[in-house]
Design an enzyme around this catalytic site. Structure first.
Site, short mmCIF file in Angstrom:
data_model
loop_
_atom_site.label_atom_id
_atom_site.label_comp_id
_atom_site.label_asym_id
_atom_site.label_seq_id
_atom_site.Cartn_x
_atom_site.Cartn_y
_atom_site.Cartn_z
CB THR A 125 -0.91 -0.14 1.31
OG1 THR A 125 -1.40 1.51 1.40
CG2 THR A 125 -0.25 -0.29 2.57
CG ASP A 126 -1.21 5.03 -0.74
OD1 ASP A 126 -1.60 4.29 0.28
OD2 ASP A 126 -1.99 5.75 -1.63
CD GLU A 127 -3.01 3.63 4.88
OE1 GLU A 127 -2.72 3.30 5.94
OE2 GLU A 127 -4.13 3.55 4.34
CE1 TYR A 153 -3.05 -2.54 5.92
CE2 TYR A 153 -2.99 -0.26 5.56
CZ TYR A 153 -3.06 -1.51 5.18
OH TYR A 153 -3.36 -1.87 3.70
CE LYS A 157 -0.26 -4.55 3.03
NZ LYS A 157 -0.72 -5.93 2.57
P1 NAD Z 1 -10.11 -6.88 3.06
O1 NAD Z 1 -10.07 -6.61 4.13
O2 NAD Z 1 -11.49 -6.37 2.05
O3 NAD Z 1 -9.86 -8.51 2.70
C1 NAD Z 1 -8.95 -9.06 3.19
C2 NAD Z 1 -9.24 -10.61 3.07
O4 NAD Z 1 -8.21 -11.14 3.71
C3 NAD Z 1 -10.61 -11.07 3.51
O5 NAD Z 1 -11.06 -12.10 2.90
C4 NAD Z 1 -10.10 -11.75 4.80
O6 NAD Z 1 -10.80 -12.94 5.24
C5 NAD Z 1 -8.63 -12.14 4.66
N1 NAD Z 1 -7.62 -12.66 5.61
C6 NAD Z 1 -7.51 -11.74 6.57
N2 NAD Z 1 -6.51 -12.47 7.43
C7 NAD Z 1 -6.18 -13.66 6.85
C8 NAD Z 1 -5.57 -14.88 7.26
N3 NAD Z 1 -4.68 -14.74 8.32
N4 NAD Z 1 -5.28 -15.94 6.66
C9 NAD Z 1 -6.16 -15.97 5.31
N5 NAD Z 1 -7.04 -14.81 5.02
C10 NAD Z 1 -7.02 -13.89 5.66
O7 NAD Z 1 -8.83 -6.03 2.24
P2 NAD Z 1 -8.72 -5.32 0.86
O8 NAD Z 1 -9.18 -4.07 0.99
O9 NAD Z 1 -9.25 -6.22 -0.19
O10 NAD Z 1 -7.04 -5.19 0.61
C11 NAD Z 1 -6.45 -6.39 0.07
C12 NAD Z 1 -4.86 -6.10 0.22
O11 NAD Z 1 -4.70 -4.94 -0.42
C13 NAD Z 1 -4.25 -6.01 1.81
O12 NAD Z 1 -3.12 -6.53 1.70
C14 NAD Z 1 -4.19 -4.30 1.70
O13 NAD Z 1 -3.16 -4.03 2.57
C15 NAD Z 1 -3.89 -4.02 0.35
N6 NAD Z 1 -4.38 -2.67 0.02
C16 NAD Z 1 -5.70 -2.18 -0.26
C17 NAD Z 1 -6.04 -1.32 -0.49
C18 NAD Z 1 -7.34 -0.59 -0.51
O14 NAD Z 1 -7.66 0.62 -0.81
N7 NAD Z 1 -8.44 -1.53 0.10
C19 NAD Z 1 -5.10 -0.06 -1.08
C20 NAD Z 1 -3.78 -0.68 -1.07
C21 NAD Z 1 -3.48 -1.66 -0.72
O1 TDX Z 2 -16.02 6.86 8.74
C1 TDX Z 2 -14.95 7.29 8.41
N1 TDX Z 2 -14.72 8.53 8.20
C2 TDX Z 2 -13.54 9.27 7.64
O2 TDX Z 2 -13.51 10.41 7.61
C3 TDX Z 2 -14.05 6.38 7.59
C4 TDX Z 2 -14.15 4.90 7.94
C5 TDX Z 2 -12.95 7.21 7.05
N2 TDX Z 2 -12.83 8.74 7.23
C6 TDX Z 2 -11.58 8.92 6.53
C7 TDX Z 2 -10.17 8.55 6.73
C8 TDX Z 2 -9.34 8.60 5.75
O3 TDX Z 2 -8.78 9.88 5.68
O4 TDX Z 2 -11.56 8.68 5.23
C9 TDX Z 2 -10.27 8.26 4.86
C10 TDX Z 2 -10.44 6.97 4.17
O5 TDX Z 2 -10.33 5.95 4.86
P1 TDX Z 2 -10.27 4.56 4.86
O6 TDX Z 2 -11.45 4.24 4.16
O7 TDX Z 2 -10.32 3.70 6.33
O8 TDX Z 2 -9.11 4.20 4.22
P2 TDX Z 2 -7.50 4.47 4.50
O9 TDX Z 2 -7.43 4.82 5.87
O10 TDX Z 2 -7.15 5.71 3.43
O11 TDX Z 2 -6.97 3.09 3.89
C11 TDX Z 2 -7.17 2.67 2.73
O12 TDX Z 2 -6.32 2.85 1.78
C12 TDX Z 2 -4.99 2.35 1.78
C13 TDX Z 2 -7.23 1.05 2.98
O13 TDX Z 2 -8.26 0.76 3.92
C14 TDX Z 2 -5.93 0.57 3.25
O14 TDX Z 2 -6.22 -0.94 3.58
C15 TDX Z 2 -5.08 0.84 2.32
O15 TDX Z 2 -3.86 0.21 2.48
#
Ligand code: NAD
Ligand code: TDX
Length: 339
Positions: A125-127, A153, A157
């Site tokens: 992730t970019d985080e 988190y 990562k």
């Molecule tokens: P998500 O939380 O929607 O899904 C995570 C999945 O992993 C779920 O199906 C969960 O059951 C499974 N899981 C969790 N722990 C596990 C374990 N111990 N063993 C096997 N399975 C397990 O997450 P997402 O938003 O789809 O993110 C997927 C990946 O992409 C993550 O690695 C996250 O860090 C990365 N990522 C997410 C975003 C975003 O915006 N959502 C952005 C950049 C990177």
């Molecule tokens: O209720 C809310 N109110 C609010 O203002 C929530 C849930 C979030 N926020 C804000 C926090 C952040 O600035 O919105 C922004 C986005 O929040 P999230 O959806 O929780 O995402 P973020 O924290 O940016 O992280 C996401 O992007 C990077 C994903 O959850 C991560 O898994 C990924 O790595």
């Protein structure tokens, strides 16, 4: 070609499975997922019966189960999406983030070493780069930007990224890493900003915006992320990190207003609540490397992607209503009732 997709019952992993089965019909895809609160088997219902798809319920930290799966399936490629992914949850309880996101990744890499897997791809992730100032729009994260994490988190990562690079250098494991910006689209769990705001607006509930809503995220439609990972698997160089992002920076408050407008709901639903601890100010990816080396460019503009996403949530109410009526209610009350 056999691909193990971990975390494939979650948001991005499931979209990646759909993308792969559609674009590589000759591949075998095996989804390994623990089905935590964030994993939904119903998400995979349309592919469950495909002869080249298989679902296996297991924890990536369970070495025995992971080795047994590798032994029987002999994967060519492993793409690791499995993670605890919600920043707010990591602030409440870091433990499970360290376990899944670091130990789990190391177990998978050990399995790749043991069974000579041709590629281990870590979805990061970019985080991991921390944040950028809001008043310096000229600054972006490149692959050379120092890792400088803010939350448990993002620290977990970043740790997995470092381990993957160490496995490459020490053992010659063929790893690639992608660091993507915020995704949005179908099957996004309703604890995250965009689906939470859509669900609350549709239920005429307050929309909890942290702080003043001025934090900036760089949004990418999920299918564009899946396409980028697929390209890295086909043409990416091992040992390399690729940033993925589409130069689509937006303030949270503006996203929330777009959602309200699209749904015809009043802005009076917006409620400013206590800020997230350690809240990152701004994320912004420089995608020059993946564009220059692999020719990747995002295809979905935010204006279209958000409309498609809202339409999906309107047409798939049962998917998210089931989630918000279950144990997720306890989480919501805990996080938002006294905020
Ligand atoms: P998500 O939380 O929607 O899904 C995570 C999945 O992993 C779920 O199906 C969960 O059951 C499974 N899981 C969790 N722990 C596990 C374990 N111990 N063993 C096997 N399975 C397990 O997450 P997402 O938003 O789809 O993110 C997927 C990946 O992409 C993550 O690695 C996250 O860090 C990365 N990522 C997410 C975003 C975003 O915006 N959502 C952005 C950049 C990177
Ligand atoms: O209720 C809310 N109110 C609010 O203002 C929530 C849930 C979030 N926020 C804000 C926090 C952040 O600035 O919105 C922004 C986005 O929040 P999230 O959806 O929780 O995402 P973020 O924290 O940016 O992280 C996401 O992007 C990077 C994903 O959850 C991560 O898994 C990924 O790595």
């Amino acid at each position: 070609m056999t691909v193990i997709v971990t975390g494939g019952a979650g948001f991005i992993g499931s979209n990646f499975i759909f993308y792969t089965l559609k674009n590589h019909p000759g591949y075998r895809v095996i989804c390994l997922d623990k089905l935590t609160y964030a994993g939904n088997l119903s998400t995979l219902k349309d592919v469950m019966d495909k002869p080249n798809f298989k679902f296996v319920k297991a924890d990536i930290c369970d070495r025995e189960a992971v080795y047994a799966l590798f032994e029987s399936e002999k994967p060519d490629v492993v793409v690791n999406f499995a993670a605890e992914s919600h920043v707010d949850r990591s602030i409440e309880s870091p433990d499970v983030f360290l376990r899944t996101n670091i130990i789990g990744a190391s177990v998978l890499m050990d399995a790749c070493r043991k069974f000579d897997t041709e590629r281990f791809h870590q979805v990061s992730t970019d985080e991991v780069y921390g944040d950028l100032p809001i008043d310096r729009p000229d600054l972006f994260f490149t692959e050379e930007t120092l890792l400088h994490t803010s939350s448990p988190y993002s620290s977990s990562k970043a740790s997995a990224d470092l381990l993957a690079l160490a496995y490459h250098r020490t053992y010659g494991l063929p790893v690639t890493i992608s660091r993507c910006s915020n995704n949005y689209g179908p099957y996004h769990f309703p604890e995250k900003l965009i689906p939470l705001m859509i669900a609350n607006a549709l239920n005429d509930k307050p929309l909890p915006v942290y702080g003043r809503g001025e934090n900036i995220r760089d949004w990418l439609y999920v299918e564009d992320h899946c396409k980028a990972i697929d390209l890295i698997l086909q043409k990416g160089r091992v040992g390399e990190v690729y940033n993925i992002g589409g130069h689509n920076e937006m303030r949270n408050i503006d996203i929330v207003k777009i959602i309200l407008k699209e749904l015809g709901k009043p802005e009076s639903l917006i409620t400013f609540v206590a800020d997230r601890k350690g809240h990152d100010l701004r994320y912004a990816i420089d995608p020059a490397k993946i564009h220059g080396e692999l020719g990747w460019l995002p295809e979905t503009k935010f204006a279209d992607g958000i409309k498609k996403t809202i339409k999906w949530y309107l047409e798939n109410r049962s998917w998210w209503e089931e989630i918000i009526s279950g144990e997720y209610t306890d989480y919501y009350d805990k996080m938002y009732s006294n905020r």
